[in-house]
Design a protein around this motif. Structure first.
Motif, PDB file in Angstrom:
ATOM      1  N   GLU A 407       0.834  -1.207   0.000  1.00  0.00           N
ATOM      2  CA  GLU A 407       0.000   0.000   0.000  1.00  0.00           C
ATOM      3  C   GLU A 407       0.869   1.257   0.000  1.00  0.00           C
ATOM      4  N   GLN A 408       1.980   1.229   0.750  1.00  0.00           N
ATOM      5  CA  GLN A 408       2.889   2.373   0.758  1.00  0.00           C
ATOM      6  C   GLN A 408       3.490   2.610  -0.625  1.00  0.00           C
ATOM      7  N   GLN A 409       3.905   1.526  -1.289  1.00  0.00           N
ATOM      8  CA  GLN A 409       4.482   1.656  -2.623  1.00  0.00           C
ATOM      9  C   GLN A 409       3.452   2.185  -3.621  1.00  0.00           C
ATOM     10  N   LEU A 410       2.220   1.682  -3.535  1.00  0.00           N
ATOM     11  CA  LEU A 410       1.177   2.135  -4.451  1.00  0.00           C
ATOM     12  C   LEU A 410       0.812   3.592  -4.202  1.00  0.00           C
ATOM     13  N   ALA A 411       0.811   4.000  -2.926  1.00  0.00           N
ATOM     14  CA  ALA A 411       0.518   5.401  -2.608  1.00  0.00           C
ATOM     15  C   ALA A 411       1.591   6.320  -3.192  1.00  0.00           C
ATOM     16  N   GLN A 412       2.844   5.875  -3.182  1.00  0.00           N
ATOM     17  CA  GLN A 412       3.915   6.682  -3.768  1.00  0.00           C
ATOM     18  C   GLN A 412       3.782   6.749  -5.284  1.00  0.00           C
TER      19      GLN A 412
END
Length: 492
Positions: A407-412
């Motif tokens: 989720e962190q990678q997708l948010a970035q």
């Protein structure tokens, strides 16, 4: 015809809600015959007050047979979705009811079935929305995640179109100043309506300075155009956030054979989508599933294990895996936690051996954590050369940490669709903005404070403004209308 719907004054109708059995189905008509159609199917010359739902018995006008008892609503133009007179019938959603009402409408003189996207096309032609808003509506209908819905709704409500309109207004002002100077003779004065410089008339030399500036100082117009050029450049360099959010981030599961890549796919999609076997090299083709991770769309691909294969079928699978890996927006590099050395350098070498595309973010998944000793001396995720998570696909241990990392990678990659300027969402936007930026670059000479030949400069401003207008549909929209509206469902 393919370019323009048949007739501009005819009345169209279609099922606007999703096909299939449902509690309530919405059938819409738009055009000058909508009022008569509503009167024919309700069997009375009286229609409800505008935008007020009314319960009516709906009949076949030819046989007088009752088809259903439902709600009707009347939207007189221009205060309707299409800008035309519109009527809606809210009936029970059984197939027999819907088909009966559609047949009855087809028998009303002057009515015809709508083409895909024709309601939205009419709304565009009547100025109810521009092309970016129409694309936002299409994306909102197709949105599958929360982030997609937020981005599409923001675009449908006009944020992106308003941004481009502001830029176009800046170019229009600059072009008006420049063309005014070109059009006026040397001894003439330019009126304040043209220059917006106050109540006094400006003599030509003063105006010339305002257009060209001086050798030491660029003109206000050139400064404004260069600022716009920087804004457009920043807009184009957004990392494709809007496009990734709209279409989904393409993530590829890559790794050596028999490390649990297919098991990871099954764990993430929570179903046995891929065949799992202890035999190495069983995955031959690319298997793709669409997932919602924290509201962000992820298109996840399981690929063949990367190794030197002797079997021709497996070799083809490895070739396809490499090709898919080159197209990835995100790589999930899966390694066997029991077989890889704990040293960060060794982890980096194992990751590099997979040959992920340069600049593409990677998530390191160290699988088979359940086989590690109780106090593992194996690799620690925080020492890994990429964001990493220990995982056991067999027990599910570490899944929550992996999902949080994804989720962190997708948010970035996708950004927050509600913050900052609206993002680019279509390849055609990028194409026209690139052409606009190129025209502005030709207008603003990088190493000079002047503008150069005024006639050539004015033409570059026209080109830039024309490219912006093509995005919103205010200029040269015909060639893109079919491309945009063909993806709509019938009834939209």
């Amino acid at each position: 015809s393919a370019g323009t719907p048949a007739g501009t004054g005819d009345t169209i109708f279609a099922l606007s809600s999703a096909p299939g059995r449902c509690g309530v189905a919405v059938i819409r008509a738009s055009g000058p015959g909508s009022r008569g159609a509503l009167q024919s199917l309700t069997g009375t010359p009286e229609i409800p007050p505008p935008r007020v739902l009314a319960l009516r018995r709906i009949r076949d006008p030819h046989t007088a047979e009752t088809l259903d008892r439902g709600l009707v609503v009347w939207f007189p133009g221009p205060r309707s979705f299409t800008g035309e007179d519109c009527a809606e019938l809210h009936v029970h959603g059984g197939p027999a009811v819907v088909s009966g009402v559609l047949r009855a409408l087809g028998r009303v003189p002057g009515l015809r079935p709508a083409e895909p996207g024709e309601f939205t096309r009419r709304a565009f032609r009547h100025g109810k929305l521009d092309l970016t808003a129409a694309e936002g509506l299409r994306d909102l209908i197709g949105a599958e995640t929360e982030a997609q819905r937020r981005q599409a709704l923001r675009q449908m409500e006009g944020d992106l179109g308003q941004l481009y309109q502001r830029w176009s207004h800046t170019l229009t002002q600059a072009l008006a100043h420049l063309e005014a100077f070109i059009d006026f003779g040397e001894d003439e004065e330019v009126e304040e309506e043209v220059l917006e410089q106050g109540e006094e008339l400006l003599p030509l030399p003063v105006f010339l300075f305002q257009i060209l500036g001086s050798a030491q100082e660029a003109s206000p117009m050139a400064v404004a155009v260069r600022a716009l050029q920087r804004d457009i450049g920043a807009h184009l360099r957004d990392g494709r956030r809007g496009e990734l959010l709209r279409a989904g981030v393409r993530a590829v599961i890559a790794g050596p054979p028999n490390v649990g890549k297919s098991s990871l796919l099954n764990l993430l999609c929570r179903r046995p989508a891929a065949i799992v076997s202890p035999q190495a090299g069983t995955t031959r083709d690319v298997l793709e599933v669409a997932l919602d991770i924290g509201g962000f769309p992820l298109v996840l691909s399981d690929t063949a294990g990367l190794r030197q294969a002797s079997d021709p079928v497996e070799r083809e699978g490895v070739t396809r895996a490499r090709a898919r890996l080159r197209q990835a927006d995100l790589v999930l590099a899966v390694l066997d936690a029991t077989a890889v050395c704990a040293a960060p350098a060794a982890l980096g070498a194992a990751l590099a051996a997979l040959e992920p595309p340069p600049g593409v973010p990677c998530v390191l998944v160290l699988n088979k954590a359940d086989l590690l000793p109780a106090a593992p001396s194996g690799p620690r995720p925080h020492r890994a050369p990429a964001p990493a998570a220990l995982l056991s696909c067999r027990t599910g241990q570490g899944l929550e940490a992996l999902l949080e990392l994804l989720e962190q990678q997708l948010a970035q990659l996708c950004g927050d669709p509600l913050s900052g300027s609206p993002s680019l969402t279509q390849a055609r936007h990028s194409r026209h903005l690139g052409a606009c930026a190129a025209a502005l670059s030709r207008f603003c000479r990088e190493d000079s404070g002047d503008i150069g030949d005024l006639a050539v400069a004015a033409e570059q401003l026209r080109v830039a403004r024309r490219e912006l207008g093509r995005i919103t549909g205010h200029v040269g929209a015909e060639e893109v209308l079919d491309i945009i509206f063909r993806d709509f469902c019938v009834g939209k």
